[in-house]
Write a protein that holds these residues in place. Structure first.
Motif, mmCIF file in Angstrom:
data_model
loop_
_atom_site.group_PDB
_atom_site.id
_atom_site.type_symbol
_atom_site.label_atom_id
_atom_site.label_comp_id
_atom_site.label_asym_id
_atom_site.label_seq_id
_atom_site.Cartn_x
_atom_site.Cartn_y
_atom_site.Cartn_z
ATOM 1 N N GLY A 1 -7.302 -5.815 1.883
ATOM 2 C CA GLY A 1 -5.860 -6.170 2.331
ATOM 3 C C GLY A 1 -5.861 -5.755 3.843
ATOM 4 N N LEU A 2 -6.366 -4.519 4.100
ATOM 5 C CA LEU A 2 -6.313 -3.871 5.490
ATOM 6 C C LEU A 2 -7.167 -4.517 6.562
ATOM 7 C CD1 LEU A 2 -5.766 -0.026 5.313
ATOM 8 C CD2 LEU A 2 -3.971 -1.719 6.143
ATOM 9 N N ILE B 1 -11.220 2.194 6.437
ATOM 10 C CA ILE B 1 -10.180 1.497 5.542
ATOM 11 C C ILE B 1 -9.962 0.229 5.987
ATOM 12 C CG2 ILE B 1 -9.319 3.463 4.221
ATOM 13 C CD1 ILE B 1 -6.871 3.464 6.441
ATOM 14 N N THR C 1 -8.110 -4.751 -4.018
ATOM 15 C CA THR C 1 -9.371 -5.201 -3.704
ATOM 16 C C THR C 1 -10.219 -4.765 -2.393
ATOM 17 O OG1 THR C 1 -8.200 -6.763 -1.858
ATOM 18 C CG2 THR C 1 -8.427 -7.636 -4.116
ATOM 19 N N GLY C 2 -9.323 -3.621 -1.748
ATOM 20 C CA GLY C 2 -10.140 -3.220 -0.386
ATOM 21 C C GLY C 2 -10.210 -4.178 0.782
ATOM 22 N N LYS D 1 1.969 1.809 -3.235
ATOM 23 C CA LYS D 1 1.161 1.833 -4.210
ATOM 24 C C LYS D 1 0.627 3.510 -4.211
ATOM 25 C CE LYS D 1 -2.872 -0.342 -3.972
ATOM 26 N NZ LYS D 1 -3.812 -1.613 -3.964
ATOM 27 N N GLN E 1 -12.690 1.205 0.290
ATOM 28 C CA GLN E 1 -11.702 1.812 -0.742
ATOM 29 C C GLN E 1 -11.836 3.391 -0.669
ATOM 30 O OE1 GLN E 1 -11.528 -0.211 -3.957
ATOM 31 N NE2 GLN E 1 -9.689 -1.094 -3.654
ATOM 32 N N VAL E 2 -10.887 4.202 -0.378
ATOM 33 C CA VAL E 2 -11.220 5.695 -0.219
ATOM 34 C C VAL E 2 -11.731 6.178 -1.994
ATOM 35 C CG1 VAL E 2 -10.316 8.004 -0.207
ATOM 36 C CG2 VAL E 2 -9.692 6.186 1.475
ATOM 37 N N ASP F 1 4.883 6.506 4.618
ATOM 38 C CA ASP F 1 5.055 7.098 3.284
ATOM 39 C C ASP F 1 4.896 8.508 2.982
ATOM 40 O OD1 ASP F 1 2.396 7.498 2.402
ATOM 41 O OD2 ASP F 1 2.015 5.481 2.858
ATOM 42 N N ASN G 1 0.728 -1.266 0.017
ATOM 43 C CA ASN G 1 0.124 -0.144 0.117
ATOM 44 C C ASN G 1 0.705 1.213 0.131
ATOM 45 O OD1 ASN G 1 -2.463 -1.252 -0.120
ATOM 46 N ND2 ASN G 1 -2.719 -1.113 2.201
HETATM 47 P P1 ADP Z 1 -6.493 -1.969 -1.301
HETATM 48 O O1 ADP Z 1 -5.278 -1.349 -1.068
HETATM 49 O O2 ADP Z 1 -6.305 -3.471 -1.921
HETATM 50 O O3 ADP Z 1 -7.603 -1.184 -1.964
HETATM 51 P P2 ADP Z 1 -6.646 -2.132 1.590
HETATM 52 O O4 ADP Z 1 -7.617 -2.653 2.338
HETATM 53 O O5 ADP Z 1 -5.137 -2.494 1.638
HETATM 54 O O6 ADP Z 1 -7.261 -2.281 0.055
HETATM 55 O O7 ADP Z 1 -6.648 -0.741 1.681
HETATM 56 C C1 ADP Z 1 -8.101 0.166 1.854
HETATM 57 C C2 ADP Z 1 -7.793 1.461 1.166
HETATM 58 O O8 ADP Z 1 -7.115 2.481 2.314
HETATM 59 C C3 ADP Z 1 -6.781 1.667 0.121
HETATM 60 O O9 ADP Z 1 -7.843 1.570 -1.373
HETATM 61 C C4 ADP Z 1 -6.843 3.110 0.222
HETATM 62 O O10 ADP Z 1 -7.758 4.129 -0.159
HETATM 63 C C5 ADP Z 1 -6.497 3.363 1.602
HETATM 64 N N1 ADP Z 1 -4.882 3.099 2.003
HETATM 65 C C6 ADP Z 1 -4.349 2.125 2.639
HETATM 66 N N2 ADP Z 1 -2.840 2.254 2.720
HETATM 67 C C7 ADP Z 1 -2.791 3.590 2.162
HETATM 68 C C8 ADP Z 1 -1.825 4.306 1.900
HETATM 69 N N3 ADP Z 1 -0.442 3.972 2.485
HETATM 70 N N4 ADP Z 1 -1.882 5.835 1.743
HETATM 71 C C9 ADP Z 1 -2.900 6.013 1.115
HETATM 72 N N5 ADP Z 1 -4.239 5.385 1.351
HETATM 73 C C10 ADP Z 1 -4.054 4.188 1.732
#
Ligand code: ADP
Length: 277
Positions: free
Chosen positions: A229-230, A208, A226-227, A167, A214-215, A195, A164
């Motif tokens: 991971g977290l 999140i 996929t939204g 990305k 996902q934002v 980051d 993330n």
């Molecule tokens: P994914 O990355 O597959 O969309 P995650 O569950 O890992 O799903 O993250 C959910 C959402 O949180 C992301 O789509 C993004 O909007 C936000 N996010 C996560 N990590 C970061 C980051 N390091 N910087 C900015 N936004 C983040």
């Protein structure tokens, strides 16, 4: 006497409400169990045909006969990339379903912190450098050599936080600090992933960690994912008796910290004497 009758009636009403609530809870638990089983089954069934599709796209991409046009190669590439995205999604859904149904098993072993650090550095440095992102890992000197935990799960969490961070950073830095934090609640190793990317608003920071969140908006959509991971990472951290926090400012960057308890084998065994590890 009237008052007495009144309070008797109230007690009876309360008992009925309690029974109704218990019944409702049972129903909800059952529905949730069916949902989890359905997701686990469907994910499993989807993986098999998808794997054949991926293997065939791979064969086309290798193109041993060297008889594909550029357009055909491009199509094979797209099929392969889309197939991989779909496989990631299915694997994430399967993971979440397993966690929700308590089917994920924690397999503890001695995790060497140094090994984990080199492993993530080797894996993520090239990815960062491809995007011209500066990547740095710093390890504090008071870190213990080993912790007794599930190495594979720790890796899954760190992999998610790091991918993330890379990305959602267009240019700038991704830094990892590995620190030891000792306070009243316990003794932890903190894996801090910071980051200088797009950042997350206060409101979205609460969302999140929920599945499929996902934002919204074009910025994050363009990054794919996929939204899930977290939410998986949060659940896994909890299974390891740890937790994840986030600090972020829009346009400035985000810092995710994974707190992992420092435990020796003897401590884990004395905390859970009846569980086999
Ligand atoms: P994914 O990355 O597959 O969309 P995650 O569950 O890992 O799903 O993250 C959910 C959402 O949180 C992301 O789509 C993004 O909007 C936000 N996010 C996560 N990590 C970061 C980051 N390091 N910087 C900015 N936004 C983040």
């Amino acid at each position: 006497e009237n008052q007495y009758k009144h309070s008797e009636q109230k007690t009876r009403d309360l008992e009925v409400t309690k029974l109704e609530l218990e019944e409702r809870t049972k129903q909800l638990q059952l529905t949730s169990k069916y949902k989890t089983e359905f997701l686990a089954n469907i994910s499993h069934e989807l993986r098999t045909p998808l794997n054949s599709l991926l293997i065939l796209a791979q064969i086309l991409l290798e193109n041993k006969e060297n008889n594909l046009t550029e357009k055909q190669k491009e199509y094979a590439n797209t099929i392969h990339a889309a197939g991989k995205d779909l496989l990631n999604l299915i694997n994430d859904i399967l993971d979440l379903a397993k966690i929700e149904s308590g089917k994920i098993h924690i397999k503890r072993n001695e995790m060497e912190i140094g090994d984990m650090v080199s492993f993530i550095t080797n894996q993520f440095e090239p990815l960062a450098s491809r995007k011209n992102i500066e990547f740095k890992v710093e390890v504090a000197s008071n870190i213990p050599g080993f912790v007794y935990t599930d190495t594979q799960k720790v890796y899954q969490i760190l992999k998610n936080l790091l991918s993330n961070a890379i990305k959602f950073t267009v240019k700038g830095k991704v830094r990892v600090f590995v620190k030891r934090i000792i306070h009243q609640q316990g003794d932890y190793i903190a894996f801090v992933v910071a980051d200088t990317g797009i950042g997350i608003s206060k409101q979205n920071q609460e969302l999140i960690f929920e599945a499929f969140q996902q934002v919204d908006g074009t910025t994050s959509r363009q990054f794919g994912g996929t939204g899930l991971g977290l939410s998986i990472s949060k659940e896994l951290a909890g299974l390891l008796s740890g937790f994840i926090t986030v600090e972020s400012a829009e346009g400035k960057g985000s810092t995710f910290t994974f707190y992992l308890p420092v435990k020796s084998e003897a401590e884990v065994i004395s905390t859970y004497p009846n569980v086999e590890f």
